[in-house]
Design a protein around this motif. Structure first.
Motif, PDB file in Angstrom:
ATOM      1  N   SER A 178     113.001  26.082 -53.080  1.00  0.00           N
ATOM      2  CA  SER A 178     112.223  25.246 -53.944  1.00  0.00           C
ATOM      3  C   SER A 178     110.946  24.929 -53.485  1.00  0.00           C
ATOM      4  O   SER A 178     110.379  24.974 -52.354  1.00  0.00           O
ATOM      5  CB  SER A 178     112.945  23.712 -54.251  1.00  0.00           C
ATOM      6  N   LEU A 180     106.971  22.529 -54.860  1.00  0.00           N
ATOM      7  CA  LEU A 180     106.420  21.716 -56.058  1.00  0.00           C
ATOM      8  C   LEU A 180     105.170  22.265 -56.581  1.00  0.00           C
ATOM      9  O   LEU A 180     104.314  22.822 -55.743  1.00  0.00           O
ATOM     10  CB  LEU A 180     105.960  20.353 -55.232  1.00  0.00           C
ATOM     11  N   GLU A 194     109.038  20.441 -59.963  1.00  0.00           N
ATOM     12  CA  GLU A 194     109.854  21.045 -58.796  1.00  0.00           C
ATOM     13  C   GLU A 194     110.338  22.102 -59.342  1.00  0.00           C
ATOM     14  O   GLU A 194     111.099  22.225 -60.218  1.00  0.00           O
ATOM     15  CB  GLU A 194     110.592  20.307 -58.165  1.00  0.00           C
ATOM     16  N   HIS A 196     112.916  25.690 -58.554  1.00  0.00           N
ATOM     17  CA  HIS A 196     113.977  25.870 -57.813  1.00  0.00           C
ATOM     18  C   HIS A 196     114.386  27.567 -58.010  1.00  0.00           C
ATOM     19  O   HIS A 196     114.391  27.768 -59.258  1.00  0.00           O
ATOM     20  CB  HIS A 196     115.574  25.014 -57.844  1.00  0.00           C
ATOM     21  N   ASN A 212     113.432  24.084 -63.087  1.00  0.00           N
ATOM     22  CA  ASN A 212     112.446  23.102 -62.940  1.00  0.00           C
ATOM     23  C   ASN A 212     112.729  21.872 -63.487  1.00  0.00           C
ATOM     24  O   ASN A 212     113.687  21.573 -64.339  1.00  0.00           O
ATOM     25  CB  ASN A 212     110.936  23.666 -63.392  1.00  0.00           C
TER      26      ASN A 212
END
Length: 283
Positions: A178, A180, A194, A196, A212
């Motif tokens: 993950s 940001l 975020e 993933h 996200n």
């Protein structure tokens, strides 16, 4: 065309269409200018000389900085600045500048040869990530899980790449899948999402279509973003952070960031935020 802004890109994608649509409600006229047909170099940069500003959104990791260099030299307002674009285009330059300013970045080694590669693996044992100094959207970024496969991968770097393409970085693999994406307009952090890994790819790059979600602002994140802007200056950036046991680190900064996934995850009207910033910049 005194208030007409040029969006310089190789094509009109989702983001460019949203920027053109948002501009109409802000009293701006926006035109797409193909970055493949400018032939810049005359003193007035005739291809761009009539525009109030140039918004560089070239997806190429060479065209953007080159176009901005000529435009800025002709005193055409350019977003982002040449210095910021060139730093973002070169992962080594960006890492070095941020680290010198005290902004946290992953440990890394510059790899220009097989000897560099062997020494880097000795100092940063696998699993590690091999990534090109010049490149984006997760392309040619490779997870090296063990030394045997690492050397096999580097065979391809040596045999298939030119010198420009062979310049690489080795950095530790930060497990978790993950990251940001912090979207900045001017000096304002307007949205955080975020990303993933969707499970089929270890990378969490938004361009790969991974999952996200919106996240709340963390004071640590704001401090890092402010540090990045102190180095690059204000502008329009996608700042990607990885979480580590010691806190967040800056993985990369995109000078022509896509924002479809961030806008979808957060509901923020990023195109309008960019349009307002451009309007303020041209007065």
């Amino acid at each position: 065309m005194e208030r007409t802004v040029a969006i310089v890109a190789d094509r009109v994608g989702w983001e460019e269409r949203r920027l053109i649509d948002a501009a109409a409600g802000l009293g701006l006229s926006v035109e797409w200018v193909n970055d493949e047909s400018l032939a810049l170099g005359d003193q007035e940069s005739a291809s761009l000389g009539g525009y109030a500003a140039v918004l560089v959104r070239s997806r190429s990791y060479t065209r953007g900085g080159l176009i901005a260099t000529v435009a800025e030299a002709a005193r055409i307002p350019t977003l982002n600045t040449v210095s910021a674009i060139q730093a973002c285009e070169n992962k080594l330059t960006l890492r070095a500048q941020l680290r010198a300013a005290g902004v946290p970045v992953p440990d890394f080694r510059l790899v220009l040869s097989r000897r560099d590669f062997e020494k880097a693996l000795a100092e940063l044992p696998p699993p590690v990530v091999l990534k090109p100094v010049f490149g984006g959207m997760g392309k040619r970024v490779t997870l090296l899980r063990d030394a045997d496969s690492a050397h096999s991968v580097y065979d391809y770097v040596e045999d298939l790449g030119h010198g420009f393409e062979q310049a690489s970085l080795i950095e530790p693999y930060l497990a978790g899948g993950s990251s940001l994406r912090c979207f900045v307009v001017g000096r304002e952090l307007v949205a955080i999402a975020e990303f993933h890994s969707a499970g089929t790819d270890w990378r969490s790059n938004a361009a790969l279509g991974n999952r996200n979600r919106a996240v709340d602002l963390d004071p640590e994140v704001q401090k890092i973003v402010d540090g990045v802007l102190d180095v690059l200056g204000e502008g329009i950036f996608g700042i990607d952070l990885f979480a580590t046991p010691d806190g967040y680190v800056v993985n990369e900064v995109n000078h022509a960031p896509a924002f479809r996934a961030v806008a979808s995850a957060t509901g923020v009207d990023i195109a309008t935020a960019i349009g307002r910033y451009v309007r303020e910049e041209i007065g």
